[in-house]
Write a protein that holds these residues in place. Structure first.
Motif, short mmCIF file in Angstrom:
data_model
loop_
_atom_site.label_atom_id
_atom_site.label_comp_id
_atom_site.label_asym_id
_atom_site.label_seq_id
_atom_site.Cartn_x
_atom_site.Cartn_y
_atom_site.Cartn_z
N SER A 59 -2.66 7.61 1.68
CA SER A 59 -1.66 8.77 1.56
C SER A 59 -2.23 9.79 2.78
CB SER A 59 -1.58 9.53 0.05
OG SER A 59 -0.99 8.55 -0.60
N ALA A 60 -3.40 10.25 2.74
CA ALA A 60 -3.83 11.43 3.46
C ALA A 60 -3.67 10.87 5.12
CB ALA A 60 -5.43 11.53 3.30
N THR A 120 11.74 9.08 3.24
CA THR A 120 10.83 10.36 2.60
C THR A 120 9.40 9.60 2.90
OG1 THR A 120 10.69 9.64 0.54
CG2 THR A 120 12.50 11.14 1.06
N VAL A 121 8.34 10.60 2.99
CA VAL A 121 7.17 10.37 3.04
C VAL A 121 6.91 9.25 1.74
CG1 VAL A 121 4.47 10.90 2.49
CG2 VAL A 121 6.19 12.20 4.17
N LYS A 122 7.48 9.40 0.42
CA LYS A 122 7.35 8.63 -0.69
C LYS A 122 7.75 7.22 -0.35
CE LYS A 122 8.47 8.47 -5.33
NZ LYS A 122 9.07 9.16 -6.55
N GLU A 123 8.81 7.17 0.20
CA GLU A 123 9.55 5.64 0.48
C GLU A 123 8.81 5.01 1.51
OE1 GLU A 123 14.18 7.13 -0.44
OE2 GLU A 123 13.38 7.52 1.61
N VAL A 124 8.16 5.89 2.57
CA VAL A 124 7.44 5.19 3.61
C VAL A 124 6.19 4.66 2.78
CG1 VAL A 124 6.17 5.55 5.77
CG2 VAL A 124 8.44 6.61 5.48
N ARG A 125 5.63 5.49 2.13
CA ARG A 125 4.21 4.97 1.57
C ARG A 125 4.47 3.81 0.57
NH1 ARG A 125 1.98 9.16 -2.58
NH2 ARG A 125 3.30 10.18 -1.22
N LYS A 126 5.82 3.68 -0.03
CA LYS A 126 5.92 2.39 -0.69
C LYS A 126 6.13 1.21 0.08
CE LYS A 126 9.41 0.77 -4.20
NZ LYS A 126 10.63 0.82 -4.75
N ALA A 127 6.60 1.50 1.09
CA ALA A 127 6.76 0.29 2.13
C ALA A 127 5.54 -0.11 2.78
CB ALA A 127 7.92 0.69 3.19
N LEU A 128 4.69 0.90 3.05
CA LEU A 128 3.21 0.46 3.66
C LEU A 128 2.14 0.90 2.71
CD1 LEU A 128 4.39 2.26 6.96
CD2 LEU A 128 4.79 -0.19 6.40
#
Length: 169
Positions: A39-40, A26-34
Protein backbone atom coordinates in the motif's frame (compact mmCIF):
# COMPACT_ATOMS: atom_id res chain seq x y z
CA UNK A 1 12.34 13.44 -12.61
CA UNK A 2 12.36 12.91 -16.39
CA UNK A 3 9.17 11.61 -18.02
CA UNK A 4 11.00 8.56 -19.36
CA UNK A 5 12.25 7.77 -15.85
CA UNK A 6 8.73 8.07 -14.47
CA UNK A 7 7.01 5.81 -16.98
CA UNK A 8 9.78 3.21 -17.10
CA UNK A 9 9.29 2.19 -13.47
CA UNK A 10 7.64 -1.28 -13.51
CA UNK A 11 5.13 -0.44 -10.74
CA UNK A 12 4.09 2.79 -12.44
CA UNK A 13 3.79 0.92 -15.75
CA UNK A 14 1.34 -1.48 -14.09
CA UNK A 15 -0.66 1.42 -12.63
CA UNK A 16 -0.80 3.08 -16.05
CA UNK A 17 -1.86 -0.27 -17.53
CA UNK A 18 -4.68 -0.45 -14.95
CA UNK A 19 -6.01 2.91 -16.13
CA UNK A 20 -5.67 1.95 -19.79
CA UNK A 21 -7.99 -0.98 -19.07
CA UNK A 22 -10.40 0.51 -16.53
CA UNK A 23 -10.52 4.20 -17.58
CA UNK A 24 -11.03 5.40 -13.97
CA UNK A 25 -10.33 4.03 -10.51
CA UNK A 26 -9.62 4.75 -6.88
CA UNK A 27 -6.47 3.77 -5.00
CA UNK A 28 -8.56 1.03 -3.34
CA UNK A 29 -9.55 -0.39 -6.75
CA UNK A 30 -5.98 -0.23 -8.05
CA UNK A 31 -4.74 -1.97 -4.87
CA UNK A 32 -7.31 -4.75 -5.37
CA UNK A 33 -6.14 -5.25 -8.97
CA UNK A 34 -2.44 -5.14 -7.98
CA UNK A 35 -2.36 -6.94 -4.61
CA UNK A 36 1.37 -7.68 -4.75
CA UNK A 37 2.25 -3.98 -4.48
CA UNK A 38 2.47 -2.80 -0.85
CA UNK A 39 0.00 0.00 0.00
CA UNK A 40 2.68 2.54 0.92
CA UNK A 41 4.49 1.89 -2.34
CA UNK A 42 1.25 2.15 -4.33
CA UNK A 43 0.41 5.52 -2.73
CA UNK A 44 3.93 6.80 -3.43
CA UNK A 45 3.76 5.80 -7.11
CA UNK A 46 0.24 7.22 -7.49
CA UNK A 47 1.54 10.52 -6.04
CA UNK A 48 4.43 10.59 -8.51
CA UNK A 49 2.05 9.96 -11.41
CA UNK A 50 -0.37 12.62 -10.14
CA UNK A 51 2.34 15.21 -9.41
CA UNK A 52 3.61 14.76 -12.98
CA UNK A 53 0.09 15.01 -14.48
CA UNK A 54 0.16 11.49 -15.85
CA UNK A 55 -2.98 10.65 -13.93
CA UNK A 56 -5.51 13.22 -12.78
CA UNK A 57 -8.28 13.38 -10.22
CA UNK A 58 -11.62 13.37 -12.08
CA UNK A 59 -14.01 12.94 -9.16
CA UNK A 60 -14.48 12.16 -5.49
CA UNK A 61 -16.40 9.67 -3.37
CA UNK A 62 -17.40 10.84 0.10
CA UNK A 63 -17.16 7.92 2.53
CA UNK A 64 -17.97 8.50 6.23
CA UNK A 65 -16.28 11.88 6.47
CA UNK A 66 -13.33 11.08 4.21
CA UNK A 67 -12.82 11.83 0.54
CA UNK A 68 -11.68 9.12 -1.86
CA UNK A 69 -10.24 10.45 -5.13
CA UNK A 70 -11.20 8.94 -8.48
CA UNK A 71 -8.30 8.97 -10.93
CA UNK A 72 -8.04 8.79 -14.69
CA UNK A 73 -5.10 8.49 -17.06
CA UNK A 74 -4.15 11.80 -18.66
CA UNK A 75 -3.88 10.49 -22.21
CA UNK A 76 -2.31 13.71 -23.49
CA UNK A 77 0.94 12.84 -21.66
CA UNK A 78 1.21 9.75 -23.90
CA UNK A 79 1.17 11.98 -26.99
CA UNK A 80 4.43 13.71 -26.11
CA UNK A 81 6.76 14.83 -28.88
CA UNK A 82 10.04 12.96 -28.52
CA UNK A 83 11.86 13.56 -31.80
CA UNK A 84 15.22 12.63 -30.24
CA UNK A 85 13.86 9.26 -29.11
CA UNK A 86 14.93 9.71 -25.46
CA UNK A 87 11.86 7.90 -24.16
CA UNK A 88 12.40 4.93 -26.48
CA UNK A 89 16.09 4.79 -25.62
CA UNK A 90 15.27 4.90 -21.89
CA UNK A 91 12.75 2.08 -22.42
CA UNK A 92 15.35 -0.04 -24.21
CA UNK A 93 17.88 0.58 -21.43
CA UNK A 94 15.22 -0.39 -18.89
CA UNK A 95 14.63 -3.68 -20.75
CA UNK A 96 18.39 -4.36 -20.76
CA UNK A 97 18.57 -3.58 -17.04
CA UNK A 98 15.67 -5.97 -16.33
CA UNK A 99 17.44 -8.80 -18.13
CA UNK A 100 20.74 -8.02 -16.40
CA UNK A 101 19.00 -8.06 -13.01
CA UNK A 102 17.28 -11.35 -13.84
CA UNK A 103 20.51 -13.06 -14.94
CA UNK A 104 22.44 -11.81 -11.90
CA UNK A 105 20.03 -13.61 -9.56
CA UNK A 106 20.90 -16.78 -7.66
CA UNK A 107 18.36 -19.24 -9.05
CA UNK A 108 18.20 -18.32 -12.72
CA UNK A 109 16.17 -20.79 -14.80
CA UNK A 110 15.09 -19.25 -18.12
CA UNK A 111 13.25 -22.40 -19.20
CA UNK A 112 11.24 -22.68 -15.97
CA UNK A 113 10.59 -18.93 -15.96
CA UNK A 114 9.50 -19.08 -19.64
CA UNK A 115 11.95 -16.37 -20.61
CA UNK A 116 11.69 -15.76 -24.33
CA UNK A 117 12.58 -13.44 -27.12
CA UNK A 118 11.09 -13.53 -30.56
CA UNK A 119 11.88 -11.47 -33.63
CA UNK A 120 10.19 -11.47 -37.00
CA UNK A 121 10.29 -9.22 -40.03
CA UNK A 122 7.03 -8.09 -41.59
CA UNK A 123 6.57 -6.48 -45.00
CA UNK A 124 3.18 -4.79 -44.78
CA UNK A 125 1.44 -1.62 -45.82
CA UNK A 126 0.83 0.88 -43.04
CA UNK A 127 -2.84 -0.13 -43.05
CA UNK A 128 -2.05 -3.85 -42.67
CA UNK A 129 0.52 -3.06 -39.98
CA UNK A 130 -2.13 -1.10 -38.03
CA UNK A 131 -4.42 -4.15 -38.35
CA UNK A 132 -1.60 -6.30 -36.94
CA UNK A 133 -1.03 -3.91 -34.01
CA UNK A 134 -4.77 -3.75 -33.31
CA UNK A 135 -4.95 -7.55 -33.09
CA UNK A 136 -1.93 -7.70 -30.75
CA UNK A 137 -3.53 -4.99 -28.58
CA UNK A 138 -6.84 -6.90 -28.42
CA UNK A 139 -5.07 -10.06 -27.26
CA UNK A 140 -2.96 -8.15 -24.72
CA UNK A 141 -6.04 -6.36 -23.33
CA UNK A 142 -7.82 -9.70 -22.90
CA UNK A 143 -5.01 -11.03 -20.68
CA UNK A 144 -4.14 -7.72 -18.95
CA UNK A 145 -7.68 -7.75 -17.56
CA UNK A 146 -7.21 -11.17 -15.90
CA UNK A 147 -7.44 -11.09 -12.09
CA UNK A 148 -4.35 -11.89 -10.06
CA UNK A 149 -4.74 -15.29 -8.39
CA UNK A 150 -2.68 -17.90 -6.53
CA UNK A 151 0.26 -18.92 -8.74
CA UNK A 152 0.12 -15.79 -10.92
CA UNK A 153 3.50 -14.47 -12.04
CA UNK A 154 4.13 -10.96 -13.29
CA UNK A 155 5.70 -10.99 -16.74
CA UNK A 156 6.49 -8.11 -19.00
CA UNK A 157 5.89 -8.30 -22.75
CA UNK A 158 7.45 -5.65 -24.97
CA UNK A 159 6.65 -5.15 -28.64
CA UNK A 160 9.06 -2.91 -30.52
CA UNK A 161 8.65 -1.83 -34.11
CA UNK A 162 11.34 -0.11 -36.15
CA UNK A 163 11.84 0.36 -39.88
CA UNK A 164 14.70 -1.73 -41.26
CA UNK A 165 15.96 0.28 -44.20
CA UNK A 166 13.24 2.72 -45.16
CA UNK A 167 12.65 1.11 -48.54
CA UNK A 168 9.12 0.95 -49.86
CA UNK A 169 8.29 -2.09 -51.98
Amino acid sequence: MEIAEIVMNPVRQRIIQYFLIHETGTVKEVRKALPDIPSASLYRHMKILTDNSMITVVGENRIRGTVESIYQLNKSFMEMDDAEGATVQMALLNICASFAKYFSGEHVDPRKDMLMMSTCTLTLTDEKFMDFLTEINQIAMKYMNTEVCEGSKTRQITVISAPIDGKVM
